[in-house]
Scaffold this active site. Structure first.
Site, mmCIF file in Angstrom:
data_model
loop_
_atom_site.group_PDB
_atom_site.id
_atom_site.type_symbol
_atom_site.label_atom_id
_atom_site.label_comp_id
_atom_site.label_asym_id
_atom_site.label_seq_id
_atom_site.Cartn_x
_atom_site.Cartn_y
_atom_site.Cartn_z
ATOM 1 N N CYS A 90 -6.761 0.883 3.069
ATOM 2 C CA CYS A 90 -7.611 2.074 3.116
ATOM 3 C C CYS A 90 -7.421 2.939 1.881
ATOM 4 C CB CYS A 90 -7.286 2.871 4.377
ATOM 5 S SG CYS A 90 -7.694 2.013 5.915
ATOM 6 N N ASN A 114 -12.338 -3.244 1.532
ATOM 7 C CA ASN A 114 -11.288 -3.297 2.545
ATOM 8 C C ASN A 114 -11.840 -2.767 3.863
ATOM 9 O OD1 ASN A 114 -8.289 -3.264 3.468
ATOM 10 N ND2 ASN A 114 -9.048 -1.215 3.963
ATOM 11 N N GLU A 115 -11.815 -3.599 4.879
ATOM 12 C CA GLU A 115 -12.290 -3.239 6.217
ATOM 13 C C GLU A 115 -13.682 -2.616 6.146
ATOM 14 O OE1 GLU A 115 -9.290 -0.978 8.270
ATOM 15 O OE2 GLU A 115 -7.945 -2.696 8.440
ATOM 16 N N GLU A 146 0.858 -1.181 0.000
ATOM 17 C CA GLU A 146 0.000 0.000 0.000
ATOM 18 C C GLU A 146 0.894 1.231 0.000
ATOM 19 O OE1 GLU A 146 -3.919 1.831 2.249
ATOM 20 O OE2 GLU A 146 -2.759 0.286 3.267
#
Length: 647
Positions: free
Chosen positions: A242, A363-364, A50
């Site tokens: 994120c 994602n999450e 990331e």
């Protein structure tokens, strides 16, 4: 200096192994029974990439100019302009007649006379590192209007002295054109600077100002790339995180913005607080996975911006564009060159398909808003590409109500694999190494997409690495359920970071692996093909009211080498004496090796000044049998490879 595994060739001395009959104090007995085993996922240990902590821009991406396209929110970020004495000139950021629709801003100088000059300078990220004898390619898109003059390119040192100079021609047309020149640097300069001296008069405009070292691989910095190679990852999860979600849907990660010529990629502000040039985009990530021999695992936005930061939800009746993006990517990665997006891959120089198998959606994410959107992706992908494995996102929490709800929904709705994330204190990891023992073998598989031990101060200490290693022994024993696992985050650049701890630290010229890096490296290089049944006696101890294991272990077998692999983590200060008993049906050759990671204190860590304070030490062993004793040092991770004739 690059971290390495040291190999010491020694005789397997009596100080290490004693006959059991003369030992008075044995702490544990380890029994190994190779007749009972289960397969290990060959892609168990991977890397999660990331662009956080400037992992890409200012990091793996070798571009040395900061804000080369003037697309940052502060259009002049990274740049300074000096007007020579007597020079009558002005400068501004313009957007009329840009290079293209994705690159809409550029710098323009309006110089009234040729009495002086304009100096435009950029010092990259903490200076521009230059290596003597190496070549650097300078390039820029330039457009002139009634301009009469020339542009000098200078690489200068810390004192402002010019190291090397080149001149770009004075015939600049009123159409954007790319100009480039190769600069051979005569001497080292750690904190260099790029300066453009604009001479003459008229209107001159510049965009995509670049300085790229010729030593790069698809735009990637070789020393950081080598650190990834050393890990031998089974998979590469990218580009986030994120980062994929964005602060809002407007700045979420869209893969189509990241491919093609550099000037056509749409630079983007990311939720970690800085801009991405997308010099490394989806195509480069796929090339990187291929180069590393790793399974590519791309993650896509589910039509939801970051829920932790207050989500923006794409209306359900306009979700088609997000779903189509994923379908187009699969065609881009796997499709025939006769297909529209497969033809694009061919155009970029890769006719062969990348054979992507896994696709992550979200994602999450959590809750009904995510579940109903995931269902749309799930149906569309499976209808067209039934062979694709779709990863379902778990919430940020790794236990509790929302976590349990996610698992319940996943089991009820045909989810194949769930992406868990665990950031926890070392004590939690030591208490939960049997977490996956309890998982339903028939339920969805697990990708532990992000995990790390967060000790006090969030430092990369030996203590954190010990806890992670202990957890990893549980991952190995349960790799029929946990198919993939990756430490996170991957990179950190001091002075430009948003998150600690991290696996690899770097600056302009140096890089080192943390103790956690060496754990990942050693565990993956000693993974094995099958988990062998084993047990340890008298494992539990009480520390400040909590129960822990005295030792953490796994046992596996490598078919290619014929090695029985025993991993043992001793996270406590005292040495532990263990009697190892291997079933007599296993024929040992008496040859092997031992690799140990330890240090004098659990709070020790590697640094730029001492990058090899904690590294694996490998020792060649000999003359042992199916029954021997071994002392596992306090605060250590030990891997024994015992060669066999056969199981």
């Amino acid at each position: 200096m690059k971290p390495r595994i040291l190999i010491l060739i020694v005789v397997f001395m009596a100080v290490l192994f004693f006959p059991a009959s003369i030992l008075a104090d044995i702490d544990h007995v380890m029994t190994v029974n190779p007749s009972s085993f289960s397969p290990i996922s060959p892609i168990l240990y991977g890397i999660f990439f990331e662009d956080i902590n400037h992992a890409v821009d200012g990091g793996l991406y070798a571009e040395l100019v900061r804000n080369r396209s003037f697309e940052h929110t502060d259009r002049m970020e990274g740049w300074s302009v000096i007007l020579d004495k007597g020079c009558k000139a002005s400068f501004s950021i313009k957007s009329e007649r840009p290079v293209n629709g994705n690159n809409t801003h550029y710098l323009s100088f309006d110089i009234e006379s040729d009495d002086g000059c304009v100096i435009l300078a950029n010092n990259g990220y903490d200076g521009i590192p230059l290596v003597g004898g190496e070549n650097y390619t300078f390039s820029s898109l330039i457009r002139g209007y009634e301009y009469n003059g020339e542009i000098e390119i200078h690489l200068i040192d810390e004192q402002g002295n010019s190291i090397i100079t080149a001149v770009l021609g004075s015939d600049f047309d009123d159409l954007w054109e790319k100009y480039s020149v190769i600069l051979e640097v005569p001497e080292d300069c750690q904190y260099g600077r790029l300066a453009l001296i604009v001479k003459g008069s008229g209107l001159i405009s510049l965009d995509m100002i670049s300085l790229l070292p010729d030593k790069n691989w698809h735009g990637m910095r070789p020393d950081l790339l080598e650190m990834l190679e050393e890990l031998r990852p089974g998979f590469l999860r990218f580009p986030g995180g994120c980062l994929v979600e964005g602060d809002s849907l407007e700045n979420s990660y869209r893969w189509k913005d990241t491919i093609g010529p550099a000037e056509e990629r749409r630079a983007n502000y990311n939720l970690w607080g800085y801009h991405q040039s997308y010099g490394i985009g989806f195509f480069e990530y796929l090339l990187l996975a291929e180069y590393l021999g790793a399974e590519p695992v791309p993650i896509f936005n589910a039509g939801i911006s970051c829920q932790v930061r207050g989500a923006e939800y794409c209306p359900m009746n306009t979700m088609d564009v997000w779903i189509q993006d994923v379908l187009d990517f699969i065609e881009f990665a796997n499709g025939s060159v006769e297909s529209p997006w497969g033809a694009k891959r061919f155009e970029l120089g890769h006719p062969e398909p990348f054979n992507v198998t896994y696709i992550g959606i979200g994602n999450e994410n959590w809750g009904n808003e995510y579940h109903e959107r995931f269902t749309l992706f799930q149906k569309a992908i499976k209808d067209r590409y039934p062979e694709i494995v779709i990863l379902f996102s778990g919430p940020p929490s790794y236990e509790g109500a929302s976590f349990n709800r996610a698992w319940r929904w996943a089991r009820q709705n045909g989810v194949e694999m769930l992406d868990e994330h665990i950031y926890a204190v070392p004590e939690w990891m030591l208490r939960n190494t049997e977490r996956y023992d309890k998982y339903d073998r028939e339920g969805p598989k697990v990708m532990l997409g992000e995990y790390a031990a967060h000790e006090a101060g969030r430092r990369n200490t030996l203590q954190a690495a010990l806890a992670e290693a202990a957890l990893m022994t549980g991952l190995e024993r349960n790799s029929d359920v946990v198919i993939m696992a990756a430490y996170a985050p991957l990179f950190n650049r001091p002075g430009w970071s948003q998150w600690t701890p991290d696996l690899i630290w770097f600056d302009n010229t140096r890089v080192y692996g943390t103790p956690s890096y060496h754990v990942q490296k050693v565990f993956n290089r000693n993974l094995g093909d099958i988990i062998v049944d084993s047990s340890l006696t008298d494992e539990d101890i009480e520390v400040i009211g909590y129960w822990f294991k005295s030792l953490y272990h796994s046992c596996s077998f490598d078919y290619e080498t014929g090695d029985l692999i025993i991993k043992v983590v001793n996270p406590w200060p005292g040495d532990k004496e263990v009697l190892v008993e291997i079933n007599e049906t296993t024929k040992l050759t008496g040859k092997g090796e031992m690799t140990v990671i330890t240090s004098s204190s659990i709070f020790d860590e590697n640094t730029f000044d001492d990058p090899e304070k904690i590294i694996p030490i490998t020792t060649v062993l000999s003359d042992f049998s199916n029954r021997f004793t071994f002392t596992f040092e306090g605060n250590s991770i030990t891997v024994l490879r015992l060669n066999t004739w056969s199981l």
